[in-house]
Design a protein around this motif. Sequence first.
Motif, PDB file in Angstrom:
ATOM      1  N   ARG A 202      -5.591   4.741   6.387  1.00 43.71           N
ATOM      2  CA  ARG A 202      -6.884   4.116   6.169  1.00 43.71           C
ATOM      3  C   ARG A 202      -6.835   3.174   4.976  1.00 43.71           C
ATOM      4  O   ARG A 202      -7.326   2.059   5.015  1.00 43.71           O
ATOM      5  N   ILE A 203      -6.187   3.659   3.912  1.00 45.41           N
ATOM      6  CA  ILE A 203      -6.114   2.829   2.710  1.00 45.41           C
ATOM      7  C   ILE A 203      -5.291   1.575   2.980  1.00 45.41           C
ATOM      8  O   ILE A 203      -5.697   0.466   2.642  1.00 45.41           O
ATOM      9  N   SER A 204      -4.119   1.761   3.618  1.00 45.16           N
ATOM     10  CA  SER A 204      -3.265   0.584   3.819  1.00 45.16           C
ATOM     11  C   SER A 204      -3.902  -0.378   4.811  1.00 45.16           C
ATOM     12  O   SER A 204      -3.798  -1.585   4.652  1.00 45.16           O
ATOM     13  N   ASN A 205      -4.595   0.149   5.823  1.00 47.49           N
ATOM     14  CA  ASN A 205      -5.295  -0.741   6.741  1.00 47.49           C
ATOM     15  C   ASN A 205      -6.386  -1.511   6.014  1.00 47.49           C
ATOM     16  O   ASN A 205      -6.560  -2.706   6.218  1.00 47.49           O
TER      17      ASN A 205
ATOM     18  N   GLY B 252      -0.244   6.914  -7.834  1.00 45.56           N
ATOM     19  CA  GLY B 252      -0.172   8.154  -7.059  1.00 45.56           C
ATOM     20  C   GLY B 252       0.794   7.966  -5.916  1.00 45.56           C
ATOM     21  O   GLY B 252       0.483   7.252  -4.969  1.00 45.56           O
ATOM     22  N   CYS B 253       1.983   8.558  -6.034  1.00 45.49           N
ATOM     23  CA  CYS B 253       3.036   8.277  -5.049  1.00 45.49           C
ATOM     24  C   CYS B 253       3.317   9.472  -4.141  1.00 45.49           C
ATOM     25  O   CYS B 253       4.297   9.481  -3.410  1.00 45.49           O
ATOM     26  N   THR B 254       2.513  10.503  -4.208  1.00 41.57           N
ATOM     27  CA  THR B 254       2.751  11.634  -3.314  1.00 41.57           C
ATOM     28  C   THR B 254       1.612  11.694  -2.292  1.00 41.57           C
ATOM     29  O   THR B 254       0.577  11.069  -2.475  1.00 41.57           O
ATOM     30  N   GLY B 255       1.825  12.463  -1.255  1.00 43.43           N
ATOM     31  CA  GLY B 255       0.783  12.644  -0.242  1.00 43.43           C
ATOM     32  C   GLY B 255       0.356  11.333   0.381  1.00 43.43           C
ATOM     33  O   GLY B 255       1.180  10.571   0.877  1.00 43.43           O
ATOM     34  N   ALA B 256      -0.938  11.063   0.310  1.00 46.32           N
ATOM     35  CA  ALA B 256      -1.480   9.842   0.916  1.00 46.32           C
ATOM     36  C   ALA B 256      -0.833   8.607   0.301  1.00 46.32           C
ATOM     37  O   ALA B 256      -0.596   7.616   0.982  1.00 46.32           O
ATOM     38  N   GLY B 257      -0.536   8.679  -0.994  1.00 48.56           N
ATOM     39  CA  GLY B 257       0.077   7.540  -1.675  1.00 48.56           C
ATOM     40  C   GLY B 257       1.394   7.137  -1.044  1.00 48.56           C
ATOM     41  O   GLY B 257       1.667   5.951  -0.858  1.00 48.56           O
ATOM     42  N   SER B 258       2.209   8.119  -0.692  1.00 48.93           N
ATOM     43  CA  SER B 258       3.510   7.783  -0.121  1.00 48.93           C
ATOM     44  C   SER B 258       3.355   7.154   1.256  1.00 48.93           C
ATOM     45  O   SER B 258       4.134   6.288   1.642  1.00 48.93           O
ATOM     46  N   VAL B 259       2.336   7.588   1.990  1.00 51.52           N
ATOM     47  CA  VAL B 259       2.066   6.961   3.301  1.00 51.52           C
ATOM     48  C   VAL B 259       1.666   5.502   3.106  1.00 51.52           C
ATOM     49  O   VAL B 259       2.156   4.604   3.789  1.00 51.52           O
ATOM     50  N   VAL B 260       0.791   5.284   2.126  1.00 53.59           N
ATOM     51  CA  VAL B 260       0.342   3.917   1.829  1.00 53.59           C
ATOM     52  C   VAL B 260       1.534   3.040   1.473  1.00 53.59           C
ATOM     53  O   VAL B 260       1.703   1.937   2.007  1.00 53.59           O
ATOM     54  N   ILE B 261       2.386   3.559   0.585  1.00 54.87           N
ATOM     55  CA  ILE B 261       3.516   2.755   0.113  1.00 54.87           C
ATOM     56  C   ILE B 261       4.461   2.420   1.258  1.00 54.87           C
ATOM     57  O   ILE B 261       4.862   1.272   1.433  1.00 54.87           O
ATOM     58  N   SER B 262       4.791   3.427   2.088  1.00 56.23           N
ATOM     59  CA  SER B 262       5.754   3.110   3.150  1.00 56.23           C
ATOM     60  C   SER B 262       5.144   2.154   4.166  1.00 56.23           C
ATOM     61  O   SER B 262       5.859   1.357   4.764  1.00 56.23           O
ATOM     62  N   GLU B 263       3.844   2.211   4.324  1.00 55.14           N
ATOM     63  CA  GLU B 263       3.192   1.270   5.247  1.00 55.14           C
ATOM     64  C   GLU B 263       3.225  -0.156   4.681  1.00 55.14           C
ATOM     65  O   GLU B 263       3.455  -1.110   5.407  1.00 55.14           O
ATOM     66  N   PHE B 264       3.021  -0.281   3.377  1.00 54.42           N
ATOM     67  CA  PHE B 264       3.122  -1.599   2.745  1.00 54.42           C
ATOM     68  C   PHE B 264       4.545  -2.136   2.870  1.00 54.42           C
ATOM     69  O   PHE B 264       4.757  -3.294   3.209  1.00 54.42           O
ATOM     70  N   LEU B 265       5.513  -1.265   2.588  1.00 60.17           N
ATOM     71  CA  LEU B 265       6.910  -1.695   2.602  1.00 60.17           C
ATOM     72  C   LEU B 265       7.318  -2.132   4.001  1.00 60.17           C
ATOM     73  O   LEU B 265       8.073  -3.080   4.173  1.00 60.17           O
ATOM     74  N   ARG B 266       6.801  -1.433   5.005  1.00 60.38           N
ATOM     75  CA  ARG B 266       7.116  -1.779   6.387  1.00 60.38           C
ATOM     76  C   ARG B 266       6.672  -3.211   6.693  1.00 60.38           C
ATOM     77  O   ARG B 266       7.312  -3.936   7.434  1.00 60.38           O
ATOM     78  N   THR B 267       5.540  -3.578   6.111  1.00 63.11           N
ATOM     79  CA  THR B 267       5.010  -4.919   6.339  1.00 63.11           C
ATOM     80  C   THR B 267       5.742  -5.953   5.490  1.00 63.11           C
ATOM     81  O   THR B 267       5.483  -7.133   5.616  1.00 63.11           O
ATOM     82  N   GLY B 268       6.634  -5.488   4.633  1.00 64.13           N
ATOM     83  CA  GLY B 268       7.405  -6.430   3.834  1.00 64.13           C
ATOM     84  C   GLY B 268       6.755  -6.809   2.526  1.00 64.13           C
ATOM     85  O   GLY B 268       7.098  -7.822   1.936  1.00 64.13           O
ATOM     86  N   ILE B 269       5.795  -6.005   2.078  1.00 65.39           N
ATOM     87  CA  ILE B 269       5.135  -6.301   0.811  1.00 65.39           C
ATOM     88  C   ILE B 269       5.771  -5.442  -0.277  1.00 65.39           C
ATOM     89  O   ILE B 269       5.882  -4.232  -0.108  1.00 65.39           O
ATOM     90  N   PRO B 270       6.217  -6.045  -1.385  1.00 62.57           N
ATOM     91  CA  PRO B 270       6.767  -5.236  -2.472  1.00 62.57           C
ATOM     92  C   PRO B 270       5.680  -4.395  -3.146  1.00 62.57           C
ATOM     93  O   PRO B 270       4.533  -4.817  -3.258  1.00 62.57           O
TER      94      PRO B 270
END
Lengths: 418, 253
Positions: free
Chosen positions: B135-138, A192-210
């Motif tokens: 919340r999920i990423s945290n 799921g890459c839209t909405g909340a998913g895209s926020v999750v992904i960009s947050e992971f990427l910011r931390t340097g996780i592929p």
Amino acid sequence: MTLRFRSGHSRSLFSRIVKWRGFAYFLSSKIAVALTLFVLVMSVGVTGFMIFTTHKSGLVKNQLTDTLQNLQNLESPTDSQLSEIAKIEMQLDESTFTGELLLSGYMTAITITTIGFDDVIREYAYDFMDEEWRRAYNIWVTIFVLIAYMAILYVNANFVAYLVGTRLAENMKRRLLLKNISRLKDHYIVCGCTGAGSVVISEFLRTGIPVVGIDSDLNPPCNLRKRSGFFYLSRDRSDDVLFAEAGIRKARGFVSVFQDDSENLYLTLTAHLMNKDLKIVCRAAGEENEEKLALAGAEVSFTPAIAVGKKLVAGILNMETIDFMEKMIDSKDHDCRIEEYTITEDCPSTGKTLGDISLGRKTGITVFAIMKQDNSIVYNPGADYMLEQADVLLAIESPEQLKLLARTLHRHRREKKL
Amino acid sequence: MSYSDNSGSLCTVCGAGETGLFVIKELVRHGFTVTAVDLDPEALKRAADLGESIGTVQGNCLTDSILNKSALIDARALFCVLPDDRSNVFLSLSAIRINPELEIYSVASDISAERKLKLVGTRRTVNQDTAEGFRISNEMIRPNVAKFLDRIVFAREKTEGYLSIEISMGCPSAGWTLKKLQLHGKTGVVIIAVRRRDDSYVYSPSGDFRLSEDDNLICFGTEDDREAIKDLLWSSKRETTDRWRKLRNILGK
């Protein structure tokens, strides 16, 4: 077996084509049919023209031998006549089978491509052949051209479709993508890459996780398209195959944020079965489904209502804190977050004081709080604080600083050995 | 800070869906008196079951007559948790006309809606996707931070946690660097950020950071830490040196 084949474990292109499965696939494709047809047309053409070529070269040979005999019968040949004799002898030597084959091929080529040079054909057919052969030649060319032209059209169309069409480019792209993904380790998979998913992904990427993103769209969402470390797989095949392609066995975490709970449940279950060690965080639209998701293997599942509700209520309870937190997240110039670092069992810094490590001097990071194993919090630990196992260090830092912190805490082992 | 006194403990929640119910539950837990407004009597019944101090009003909260019924005039805060942005904006606007003092908290589904809500006078908007995503990423990469923040934000007794200390007008420490103040050395408190006058933040300020009036020092700690820092900032010794500094400045000019 299928999974291993797909996930790119077989290395070279050659071994893949040689494999029966790949070869059968190739045979069934239109391009194989076109190739066969092309070879067939060429061979029929060359065989047909060969009959006329042999006939013609026979005629030519006869004529040349006649001329040669006439010239040799002369009493006193002039210089020009002598040179003509040599020329004819050379021509007779040259007329071999290979030459005939080449000529036939040439004739086939200019016929099926409808070039048909007038002077070439005149020299080939009309100058030597008698009336019967000429008629036979005309009939042969008519029939051959009518059939071959159709076949060549088909071949051309398929070749062009193969080269210009997206298939080739797309296959190459996907193969490259899969190769890149197969190199990943400790990455996260987000469904799921839209909405909340895209926020999750960009947050992971910011931390340097592929991150490997999976969604039903053919193309990745445009805000993530150019980010490095992000790989996108379209949901165009079964989930098992897709997860294997996404390297689920080497992944560290799995997130599923689709709107539909049954979908999340199914994906969670699939992921959990493929890799038992995977940390799975999952979205549950209804609170009553959290239990089911936990049963399927999700470590944490929560409803969007809680995430949103908590933030709403936080405003009235403690506006300052939440404002501070959100400014930090929204800030464009700073890349800082409150980050954590857990002291693991094998960390050589266990049992040392913060002063020993001199974290602040080495990294510029100041630990403002430590969460102990029993959930108590030590605020502003001093230099004499002794690190224990399972302590969680909290500090505001950028992703680079977090890496630096980990390195500093682990460096002590080396110093001890020295 | 003192949210528990009775004068400001009245809240109205419009929309008793999943999010609305959670908000009501949390508010009741923290001692607020809640009025829930919704079209659906079933949802209201579920809301009323959450606690004794919950009043319910059934009807369309986009009409003024219903809003007047829902104790907005005396309320401290309004929570707009209607399912679409347009209704939330409309509701915020009508509520602020009834009670200009109202703190309005609203959900929003995208940035443009957030901007409009802010324009209308909403105190705080929560973007659903962002809230959920973070919340999920945290939960995934820093589970303890999430726990820590939940604890600080939702603590019942506020004796520890987030501290914000203002350098008000006339504070003798204004113009000093953190290193010279020996803030960390004397009190042991780590300043994690400084909020400037224009509401921007400086994170992890270095020792050379120079304080100025209207700055807010931000740290985590107990109330004792707050007192210690305040004492240090206002210590009389500094005043004399500060006077010297001013004198020097004048002489320098």
